[in-house]
Design a protein around this motif. Structure first.
Motif, short mmCIF file in Angstrom:
data_model
loop_
_atom_site.label_atom_id
_atom_site.label_comp_id
_atom_site.label_asym_id
_atom_site.label_seq_id
_atom_site.Cartn_x
_atom_site.Cartn_y
_atom_site.Cartn_z
N GLU A 184 0.82 -1.22 0.00
CA GLU A 184 0.00 0.00 0.00
C GLU A 184 0.85 1.27 0.00
O GLU A 184 0.36 2.36 -0.30
CB GLU A 184 -0.92 0.01 1.22
N HIS A 185 2.13 1.13 0.33
CA HIS A 185 3.02 2.29 0.38
C HIS A 185 3.95 2.38 -0.84
O HIS A 185 4.81 3.26 -0.87
CB HIS A 185 3.90 2.22 1.64
N ILE A 186 3.77 1.49 -1.80
CA ILE A 186 4.70 1.40 -2.94
C ILE A 186 3.97 1.73 -4.25
O ILE A 186 2.89 1.19 -4.52
CB ILE A 186 5.33 0.00 -3.02
N GLU A 187 4.58 2.61 -5.05
CA GLU A 187 4.02 2.96 -6.36
C GLU A 187 4.35 1.88 -7.39
O GLU A 187 3.49 1.43 -8.13
CB GLU A 187 4.56 4.31 -6.82
N ASN A 188 5.61 1.48 -7.44
CA ASN A 188 6.03 0.39 -8.32
C ASN A 188 7.38 -0.15 -7.89
O ASN A 188 8.09 0.47 -7.08
CB ASN A 188 6.05 0.81 -9.80
N TYR A 190 -1.69 -11.58 -6.57
CA TYR A 190 -2.68 -11.07 -5.63
C TYR A 190 -2.34 -9.63 -5.26
O TYR A 190 -3.21 -8.77 -5.22
CB TYR A 190 -2.72 -11.93 -4.36
N PHE A 191 -1.06 -9.37 -5.04
CA PHE A 191 -0.65 -8.04 -4.60
C PHE A 191 -0.36 -7.08 -5.75
O PHE A 191 -0.52 -5.86 -5.60
CB PHE A 191 0.61 -8.14 -3.73
N CYS A 192 0.09 -7.59 -6.89
CA CYS A 192 0.62 -6.70 -7.94
C CYS A 192 0.19 -7.11 -9.34
O CYS A 192 -0.10 -8.28 -9.62
CB CYS A 192 2.16 -6.72 -7.91
N HIS A 193 0.23 -6.12 -10.22
CA HIS A 193 0.24 -6.37 -11.66
C HIS A 193 1.71 -6.57 -12.02
O HIS A 193 2.54 -5.73 -11.70
CB HIS A 193 -0.36 -5.19 -12.43
N PRO A 245 1.79 -2.44 -7.50
CA PRO A 245 0.82 -2.90 -6.50
C PRO A 245 -0.62 -2.55 -6.87
O PRO A 245 -0.89 -1.46 -7.37
CB PRO A 245 1.27 -2.17 -5.23
N LYS A 246 -1.51 -3.48 -6.62
CA LYS A 246 -2.93 -3.27 -6.89
C LYS A 246 -3.53 -2.38 -5.81
O LYS A 246 -3.02 -2.28 -4.70
CB LYS A 246 -3.66 -4.61 -6.92
#
Length: 280
Positions: free
Chosen positions: A135-139, A170-173, A200-201
């Motif tokens: 939730e704190h990460i853009e990419n 589950y967490f990311c594209h 992250p999604k």
């Protein structure tokens, strides 16, 4: 064409060090990261600075997390990088990445952009650690063993599909960006490498009720991946339950979709097993 960046430092096997020294690949990685001056950039395992240097040129500040004390000293005394770096000496597996976020009085919308050439011997546990901060990460952009990247982006029905696939997606594209041959490193690893982009999604895209249940279903399923679901999950749920969720219990786990695994995990969250109840 390679440029030697390892002068004065011998790669340490215990840290899984393989230093990237192919300027074409380095340029491709930097373009993929696309650093902007005000980004909250974090590099894991900067090593000798092959990626650090060009990224720092484009950024105002750059945080790095490095385990090797010798490399930390080099970075702290680097003639052009030192003034731009915030160097943290320590194990990235134990690092609290939330400490790098802006203070509450500052803009709360800014997130971290994380990148690095990850040591292959800790790449999977490190990825799981970073997912805790999604939730704190853009990419994220990471150099990994090519086989690991294949597992992360695998589709149902593929042999590479497994627990890492489910948890990553589950967490990311996830999207592969660059393939990197062994000769791009010094010393050359014995495997091919690849760079992956992880975005992250949004929280609303992640609908598992309990991550521990999702992880448990994955562990049970892929611990005996040659068996069918009715056998893999017999300690967690009955055949009737699996069928009630619209899933064929005769399938092997690699043929399930991410949504199937979430459905199984959500049922488990709502129906803790007798063993779980006894432990409480």
């Amino acid at each position: 064409m390679n440029r030697k960046v390892t002068q004065g430092h011998r790669a340490k096997k215990r840290f899984g060090q393989n230093f990237l020294n192919d300027h074409v690949v380095i340029d491709q990685i930097v373009r993929a990261i696309n650093p902007q001056p005000d980004d909250l950039l974090v590099e894991i395992g900067p090593g000798l600075g092959a990626i650090t240097e060009p990224v720092a040129e484009m950024a105002n500040r750059l945080t790095v997390v490095e385990l090797d004390r010798d490399l930390v000293e080099r970075l702290n005394n680097h003639p052009t990088l030192a003034d731009k770096l915030d160097v943290h000496q320590g194990d990235a597996l134990k690092f609290d990445f939330s400490t790098l976020l802006p203070a509450k009085t500052e803009a709360q919308s800014k997130k971290l952009k994380v990148f690095g050439n990850l040591p292959y011997n800790i790449s999977t546990p490190l990825l799981f650690h970073l997912f805790d901060y999604a939730e704190h990460i853009e990419n994220m952009h990471f150099m990994l063993q090519k086989e690991v990247v294949k597992r992360m982006v695998a589709e149902p029905g593929c042999k590479a599909f497994g627990r890492l696939t489910v948890m990553t997606q589950y967490f990311c594209h996830a999207m592969p960006v660059i393939e990197v041959p062994p000769e791009s490193f010094d010393p050359p690893p014995k495997v091919d490498s690849a760079v992956i982009r992880l975005t992250p999604k949004k929280p609303e895209e992640r609908n598992a009720k309990d991550l521990k249940c999702l992880n448990r279903v994955c562990l049970e399923a892929f611990n005996q991946r040659r068996k069918t679901l009715r056998n893999c999950l017999k300690n967690l749920m009955s055949v009737d339950v699996i069928e009630s969720l619209g899933i064929d219990p005769k399938l092997r786990p690699e043929y399930l979709t991410l949504e199937n695994f979430i459905s199984l995990a959500n049922w488990l969250a709502d129906n803790p097993t007798e063993t779980d109840n006894e432990k409480r």
